[in-house]
Design an enzyme around this catalytic site. Structure first.
Site, mmCIF file in Angstrom:
data_model
loop_
_atom_site.group_PDB
_atom_site.id
_atom_site.type_symbol
_atom_site.label_atom_id
_atom_site.label_comp_id
_atom_site.label_asym_id
_atom_site.label_seq_id
_atom_site.Cartn_x
_atom_site.Cartn_y
_atom_site.Cartn_z
ATOM 1 N N HIS A 72 0.836 -1.197 0.000
ATOM 2 C CA HIS A 72 0.000 0.000 0.000
ATOM 3 C C HIS A 72 0.873 1.251 0.000
ATOM 4 O O HIS A 72 1.803 1.366 0.802
ATOM 5 C CB HIS A 72 -0.914 0.012 1.236
ATOM 6 C CG HIS A 72 -2.136 -0.833 1.069
ATOM 7 N ND1 HIS A 72 -3.261 -0.695 1.858
ATOM 8 C CD2 HIS A 72 -2.422 -1.826 0.197
ATOM 9 C CE1 HIS A 72 -4.174 -1.575 1.484
ATOM 10 N NE2 HIS A 72 -3.685 -2.269 0.491
ATOM 11 N N TYR A 200 -9.776 5.080 7.690
ATOM 12 C CA TYR A 200 -10.067 5.343 9.099
ATOM 13 C C TYR A 200 -11.079 6.482 9.126
ATOM 14 O O TYR A 200 -10.775 7.599 8.684
ATOM 15 C CB TYR A 200 -8.807 5.759 9.857
ATOM 16 C CG TYR A 200 -7.733 4.709 9.948
ATOM 17 C CD1 TYR A 200 -7.587 3.921 11.086
ATOM 18 C CD2 TYR A 200 -6.831 4.502 8.899
ATOM 19 C CE1 TYR A 200 -6.589 2.964 11.186
ATOM 20 C CE2 TYR A 200 -5.825 3.541 8.987
ATOM 21 C CZ TYR A 200 -5.718 2.784 10.130
ATOM 22 O OH TYR A 200 -4.731 1.845 10.219
ATOM 23 N N PRO A 292 -5.502 -0.446 18.451
ATOM 24 C CA PRO A 292 -5.203 -0.846 17.074
ATOM 25 C C PRO A 292 -5.215 0.291 16.069
ATOM 26 O O PRO A 292 -4.794 0.093 14.923
ATOM 27 C CB PRO A 292 -6.294 -1.882 16.765
ATOM 28 C CG PRO A 292 -7.400 -1.567 17.716
ATOM 29 C CD PRO A 292 -6.749 -1.042 18.948
ATOM 30 N N LYS A 296 -0.028 -0.585 15.065
ATOM 31 C CA LYS A 296 1.325 -0.631 15.624
ATOM 32 C C LYS A 296 1.635 -1.884 16.452
ATOM 33 O O LYS A 296 2.797 -2.144 16.748
ATOM 34 C CB LYS A 296 1.556 0.602 16.513
ATOM 35 C CG LYS A 296 1.611 1.904 15.751
ATOM 36 C CD LYS A 296 2.783 1.919 14.810
ATOM 37 C CE LYS A 296 2.569 2.866 13.657
ATOM 38 N NZ LYS A 296 3.410 2.556 12.513
ATOM 39 N N TYR A 384 3.133 6.364 10.493
ATOM 40 C CA TYR A 384 2.366 5.216 10.015
ATOM 41 C C TYR A 384 3.271 4.152 9.390
ATOM 42 O O TYR A 384 3.079 2.956 9.624
ATOM 43 C CB TYR A 384 1.325 5.686 8.994
ATOM 44 C CG TYR A 384 0.266 4.650 8.699
ATOM 45 C CD1 TYR A 384 -0.805 4.452 9.570
ATOM 46 C CD2 TYR A 384 0.312 3.877 7.534
ATOM 47 C CE1 TYR A 384 -1.788 3.513 9.298
ATOM 48 C CE2 TYR A 384 -0.668 2.932 7.252
ATOM 49 C CZ TYR A 384 -1.719 2.760 8.142
ATOM 50 O OH TYR A 384 -2.685 1.808 7.873
#
Length: 389
Positions: A72, A200, A292, A296, A384
């Site tokens: 991704h 998200y 979550p 991580k 991220y």
């Protein structure tokens, strides 16, 4: 039995450490309370940082991950009406890999016998002894008999409820914890994802996440109060709620289907210090838990394993005691950085029970800033994809 390193827990952290040590010719044995099938039945996240991918490459166990995993280049934040894409490839030059934790564990597990990594499953009543000495040992029972493993070091990769952290005296350890007033209700289904990247979503009704395990298997989440009962959430009700919270664009591309698995997982931030006491080192969930949000958990365990492997290798190769002594401080610096990112993203994307109109507008203002600021997006992207190990 005598070995150099006794590893407690055959999840991804314990198996990963075991393989790394065996690659260097260091003797080790892994003890696991459950069966191998039970370990593989645990449904967990699957967004891998480059550092985690690099460890699998180092072991030469990356072939299936490269064939079946989904690289991704970005992910999305949503506020109910729009998608804010964080282009992590353009902002950092890096990618993440979507590959289920279960599949990574399977790769490590299936390679164990051929590579000489001894894993003892169904080891009950595991107990740690003499961890403040140079000759610690572990006892366990199996098939009605008691066994003992003598080692130079013990590494606890046995999760939040395992015996390793509990073996450290209360006078030595310190706990930092934040328990969140909601959990994630997850649904796994064999349907194509609604977006080729993760979403998200922040919505006035609550948080949602659209993720995937493959091109044909999707994992979705919504946050719910801890008082909610799983049996009150039919598949249809979950799909309806996801369509609202993810926003109209994502909703238009949701494919509904029967659930393979549903569960509610509570959220917490947790850190135990120190991560090393005497001849015992802690890795992964035995020392820390992250919510979550931000993916991580597994990656943080992998970075612990990297530091533990370096420290143990220095000890056995060069008799370097300082490397082991410095393990906790080195690992905790990255732990707290990851805790901060997971906590901040959780605060941004979730509705808390005490939040009112002001807090809601502050969250929307922050999302507006992120949407308009490359600098803000770069900070998120750097965290991220994973801070340097």
């Amino acid at each position: 039995m005598r070995t150099q390193v006794a590893i407690i827990g055959a999840g991804p952290a314990g198996l990963l450490l075991g393989h790394l040590l065996r690659l260097e010719g260091i003797d080790c044995v892994v003890l696991e309370r459950q069966t191998g099938d039970y370990v593989l039945s645990r449904i967990r996240a699957g967004v891998l940082e480059q550092g985690t991918v690099a460890l699998m490459e180092r072991l030469g166990l990356d072939a299936r991950m490269k064939a079946e995993g989904l690289p991704h280049d970005g992910f999305n934040l949503a506020d109910g009406e729009r998608l804010i894409r964080i282009d992590i490839k353009a902002l950092t030059g890096k990618q993440v890999m979507v590959y289920g934790q279960t599949e990574l564990t399977r790769d490590l597990m299936e390679a164990s016998e051929g590579r000489g990594l001894e894993v003892i499953y169904q080891a009950a009543d595991v107990a740690l002894h003499a961890i403040e000495s140079d000759a610690p040992y572990v006892t366990y029972t199996k098939d009605g008999a008691e066994h003992r493993v003598d080692a130079r070091f013990i590494v606890g990769c046995d999760g939040f409820h395992g015996p390793s952290r509990a073996a450290i005296p209360a006078s030595v350890g310190q706990t930092f914890e934040r328990v969140y007033p909601f959990g994630w209700l997850g649904i796994l289904a064999d349907v194509p994802p609604c977006n080729h990247e993760l979403i998200y979503a922040h919505h006035e009704r609550g948080f949602a996440l659209a993720s995937q395990r493959s091109h044909t298997r999707s994992r979705y989440y919504i946050d719910v109060p801890l008082t909610e009962k799983l049996e009150d959430w039919s598949d249809a009700r979950i799909w309806d709620e996801l369509a609202i919270r993810l926003g109209p664009d994502a909703a238009a591309h949701i494919t509904r289907g029967p659930s393979i698995e549903k569960s509610i997982a509570p959220l917490r931030s947790f850190v135990f210090e120190p991560m090393r006491h005497g001849s015992l080192l802690l890795c992964g969930d035995s020392a820390h838990i992250v919510p979550p949000t931000g993916a991580k958990g597994l990656n943080l365990a992998a970075s612990d394993v990297h530091y533990a492997h370096e420290a143990l290798l220095a000890f056995f190769r060069r008799a370097d005691n300082d490397a082991v002594a410095g393990y906790s401080a080195k690992a905790l610096r990255r732990v707290w950085a990851s805790e901060r990112f997971s906590w901040s993203l959780t605060k941004l994307m979730h509705r808390f029970p005490d939040d009112g109109p002001f807090e809601r507008r502050m969250q929307l203002a922050e999302l507006d800033y992120i949407a308009s600021s490359e600098h803000a997006q770069r900070v998120i992207a750097e965290n991220y994809v994973g801070l340097p190990v």
